[in-house]
Scaffold this active site. Structure first.
Site, mmCIF file in Angstrom:
data_model
loop_
_atom_site.group_PDB
_atom_site.id
_atom_site.type_symbol
_atom_site.label_atom_id
_atom_site.label_comp_id
_atom_site.label_asym_id
_atom_site.label_seq_id
_atom_site.Cartn_x
_atom_site.Cartn_y
_atom_site.Cartn_z
ATOM 1 C CG HIS B 188 -1.742 0.823 1.513
ATOM 2 N ND1 HIS B 188 -1.906 2.250 0.508
ATOM 3 C CD2 HIS B 188 -2.953 1.213 1.708
ATOM 4 C CE1 HIS B 188 -3.074 3.179 1.014
ATOM 5 N NE2 HIS B 188 -3.722 2.024 0.955
ATOM 6 C CD GLU B 314 -11.416 -0.993 0.178
ATOM 7 O OE1 GLU B 314 -10.017 -1.118 0.142
ATOM 8 O OE2 GLU B 314 -12.295 -1.152 1.127
ATOM 9 C CB CYS B 410 -8.808 3.649 6.171
ATOM 10 S SG CYS B 410 -9.540 3.533 5.251
#
Lengths: 632, 632
Positions: B188, B314, B410
């Site tokens: 990420h 996502e 998040c």
């Protein structure tokens, strides 16, 4: 409770459009699928024949060769092909085909265990796992399709071998679930409707009793699959045993109100329920069927007669959730909707059932097969945009072109058998009345003595003529979509008794009844509760839903707009043999700018071309849309 | 290559709408999130503080108590809260908050291993698994957020403790991946952009070098994750190591052209790339950023500045696939789009970047938080239909109401830190020029000596006044959406030099520049290539996208139609304090019939009410729509 019944396959000989479709299936689809099943077509591997051979070897304790290959329900492909072949032989005798069918039947018979059990997956892979996983194992699903094939083949040929195999298998299942009282019900409904057919073909009352048993116990113990899962140490796909919607087992079937879950399973179940309700005068069961029917047709069905809005579980989702582009609308599900409609129609001859049956047939079921009979859609979206369809993660299942075969090959043979047996759906009969549900060209003999010849270029021409070679009581459906239907008897307009959308007539020999159905293209709107369809309309004519393809419209259907007053007419341009296109006065929106912009797009007049939806995707990858924005 | 740079957090003191948002975050959101992180808010469990305590215990060989709880990246929630707290302290000193922050910093410091490693998941659960799963482990993601917090806290307070923890951690990572030359790059992305911030806060060149390293190696060995997966015997989520789109590693970043995969990862990566391109005068890297920028803003972005069309991963899907109802449009992704836009703007001050930054902020980022600051959207669809949204299998992620917290939390702290640091995005500076990118009310001091006071009720009123307490060269953005912008200097209309959408002025002390931006509501259309948006339009005014909610429109927004000539005006009705609604001359479609019907729905004139999209879903579950069908 049945007011009328399906015909047997031999009573109707097709001509016209149905005749052509049957001829295509007979001469192309059945031989093609036979090659596929024998792995000679160069398509996705099937191995169905070899599975039966290897299962027979397993039973004799011999080497099982290359073992089992395919889906847990791979056997059903053979059964569905066999059923189509049976119908085909009934329609037109074919010694070569009958020989091939007999050979397959021998293979199947050899793969039957001494106790009547048949399933190549379990027989080859692990006999100890038999009946340990009803949730996923599809044993009864495969049996059901075999029963349908057995009944059809017996009817078509008079040969009992497959029927006897089926009865022995049914007895095995009866023994387990009724005599021994073992818990459980089928993961994928199908055997219920099939047992009723086997009962009618054989007269064996235990088939009826077993069908009733599975309908009655379903959902009574809704945790059955959960317990079963806890008790086993293996899985096929890791299915969630608690997904009662998916399994249609959240409550006993008589209490179910919403059509939920896997759409094919659902309508196969409802077909069995409706058939049983009619067969056993079960009012409570019929009322449940009626609620489920309304759930589908009033809130969860595409205008194409497609059902199952979502790829997740190949399933119904929720009321009014009917996306065009991400639709699932499986071909098999629309076959199943026809089956369900037909059984509801048996109980009450009402045009609403035949309307839906026709809607499903002429749109989604036919769209399931390419015009050349050699490629097939499993999923039938109402919109196709190359670049997005089949590519975007939410659209991967919505292919832009029909593949030659599928690893999960349930749909292609389902289309074949449905077309070949269309007479069962198109006509019906009570003791004294001949029923004409669909306008299927051809000759039909009814048990009340009536013999009708239907002449029509339906579904492209709306003039339908019924000539009575032998007269008698006859009921002809007047479709809900026809606002102005003119009926003439021997050239004279008549006003017969009309009940629930059927005109009841008593014909003399050689009478000629003509129906002039509404042949104007019509604009259809959707309930304001369907978010997807706000501000849009589509065009239908007769039973056909039309679509716009890029190939006919300068490559771009996204910019097409419909006028609120429809002006459309049939063209002489034929997209396929004898299938005319519609020319539609439309507008093209010409917007300038980037992704988002401010200047209102201009609309320019143009003539758009629309074709029957079932003909889409036959001329290469191109945009396709059914519902267009309307401009007032 | 940087033409101008972000401000430091201390240079801007907010007032007006931004001031109110910051005050909400300062007095409500930060304390609320602090309670959540300490598990005192009665919401979804967080355990973040306890994770650090237990990790410290693990390092001392003590009992780790209740161990680790939460996502593998749970630590980042603490870091993002700390960063927001730092910004808050910079904006308005708060001894209590600083004490809480210091305590948390001590906890974090205690959880740092002797070699500089920090991550509570691995430290508590299994230290041997450190660095074995870059694909899923999020170790560098968590480090990145810590670095951002460390840089911000140092800037806000001058305290070095957290900065030193960060530098020691960065050194550990540098040692592994640069000195020792171990293969790999972050699953990420985040550490790249964070290392640049840490570099600027500390001056440590190795941070710059490490960021460059990770940008340079990404995608060079596109099979790195595959090999890593083969070498490890554990997984977090079973991620597909071959999904190069998801991981943005299908090719070296300089060759990437389409924005793909997980949208937050993508824009965090692009932010680091753009910052690095500007920092190191890397033309090739800049050109890649430009292509990716165009991919997003010209083909893959919602009108709300939302990005990521699909719940699957996502992620970005494909060009022009922008469904309103099943949108993902994660709040964090729009924060990330602001970050990316801001770094592109540093390289080239062009209004297009600030336009998108503003579009993302005033619509999706603000929509991520309820008006009371106590509940949050993770997913921001452009249409909400109760009964379908949140319920249908394809819409489960599209909730109708904001939850108080998330297991994957998040987004809420991301909104908080973005609002608290808005000055960094709203203003900028070169050596000689003060840049005004967004119309953020408040007082700003620039290094070139310029001191500006901005007075405005923006984004609701389009009059913006800049008063120069100290004059100097100043550049003010003229937004792309304003067709008629009037600029006056001390009451007199002027025509300053305009370049790439910025007006360049040289102000004397106490000059007053007024901008009168276009304040008319405007109708926006979408490219004809977006299937979802054909025949539809939406309404914007200033930077705000408006939506229609059922609660303001008799419960039914599906039947609303826009006229092609927009007539809309601000009302005196305020949906929330100081937030006026728009009244719009519209039509209501009144269709009669069942699911599909033939009679054209009638349109009746009515006045509809629209509110800023970011205010949606604050008054109970109700229908919501941005794009309405237009009627010509």
């Amino acid at each position: 409770m049945k007011a009328q019944r399906q015909l047997s396959i031999r009573q109707y000989k097709a001509s016209g459009f149905i005749g052509e479709q049957q001829e295509l299936v007979r001469t192309t689809v059945i031989p093609y699928q036979y090659d596929v099943l024998r792995d000679r077509a160069g398509t996705e591997k099937s191995h169905v024949f070899d599975n039966f051979k290897n299962a027979a070897a397993a039973l004799s304790g011999e080497d099982t060769g290359d073992g089992f290959y395919g889906m847990v329900f791979q056997d059903s492909d053979a059964a569905k092909w066999l059923e189509a072949a049976a119908f085909s032989i009934a329609v037109k005798p074919d010694r070569e085909l009958e020989k091939e069918a007999d050979e397959l039947i021998s293979l199947i018979a050899a793969a039957q265990d001494r106790d009547g059990y048949i399933n190549t997956y379990f027989t080859i892979k692990d006999r100890d796992k038999r009946w340990t996983n009803l949730l996923e194992g599809h044993e009864m699903y495969c049996s059901g399709h075999l029963f349908e094939a057995g009944a059809a083949y017996y009817e078509a040929t008079g040969k009992r071998e497959l029927l006897d195999v089926c009865l022995k298998n049914a007895e095995h299942i009866y023994d387990r679930f009724v005599t021994q009282g073992k818990a459980g019900y089928p993961g994928h409904p199908e055997i219920e409707l099939a047992l009723l057919k086997l009962y009618r073909a054989s007269g064996d009352e235990r088939c009826l009793e077993l069908a009733k048993h599975f309908i009655d116990v379903r959902g009574v113990d809704k945790d059955f699959y959960k317990k079963e899962k806890q008790a086993r140490d293996w899985t096929v796909w890791g299915n969630n045993a608690d997904d009662h919607d998916y399994q249609q087992n959240g409550s006993p079937v008589r209490l179910q109100k919403d059509a939920t879950g896997h759409a094919v399973r659902a309508v196969y179940l409802y077909t069995g329920m409706a058939d049983m309700a009619g067969e056993s005068d079960d009012e409570e069961l019929y009322n449940a069927c009626r609620k489920l029917w309304e759930s589908i047709t009033e809130r969860r069905m595409y205008v194409t007669g497609g059902i199952g809005s979502t790829v997740h579980g190949e399933a119904f989702s929720v009321d009014y959730d009917l996306p065009s582009d991400t639709a699932y609308a499986e071909t098999c599900a629309s076959c199943g909707l026809m089956f369900f409609a037909s059984r509801m129609l048996e109980i009450k001859p009402s045009a609403e059932y035949a309307d839906v049956m026709e809607q499903a047939f002429y749109n989604t079921v036919l769209a399931g097969m390419a015009r050349d009979g050699k490629s097939f859609f499993y999923v039938n979206p109402l919109e196709c945009i190359p670049g997005i369809s089949g590519v975007s993660p939410t659209h991967r299942h919505d292919l832009t072109q029909r593949p030659g075969w599928y690893a999960c090959a349930c749909c292609p043979p389902n289309v074949a058998r449905t077309i070949m047996s269309l007479g069962q759906y198109a006509y019906g009969e009570s003791d004294d009345t001949a029923f004409c549900h669909m306008y299927a060209a051809g000759e039909t003999s009814f048990k009340n003595g009536v013999q009708l010849v239907c002449e029509t270029a339906y579904p492209f021409d709306m003039n339908v003529t019924y000539r009575s070679k032998k007269g008698g009581k006859t009921a002809v459906r007047l479709p809900g979509w026809s606002e102005n239907t003119v009926i003439t008897l021997n050239g004279k307009e008549i006003e017969p008794e009309i009940k629930n959308g059927y005109a009841y007539l008593t014909l003399a020999d050689n009478d000629e009844v003509k129906l002039k159905l509404d042949d104007k293209p019509r604009m259809i709107f959707a309930s304001g509760r369907v978010p997807e369809l706000t501000g849009k309309a589509c065009i239908c004519r007769g039973p056909l839903v039309y679509c716009f393809e890029g190939v006919d419209n300068d490559g771009d259907v996204l910019s097409l707009r419909l006028k609120s007053e429809l002006k459309a007419e049939l063209t002489k341009v034929q997209v396929f043999d004898d299938i005319p296109a519609l020319s539609v006065e439309a507008l093209r929106s010409q917007g300038k700018g980037s992704l988002y912009f401010r200047e209102r797009p201009k609309l320019t007049e143009m003539t758009a071309k629309a074709i029957p939806y079932f003909c889409c995707a036959n001329r290469g990858e191109t945009q396709m849309r059914i519902w267009l924005p309307i401009v007032y």
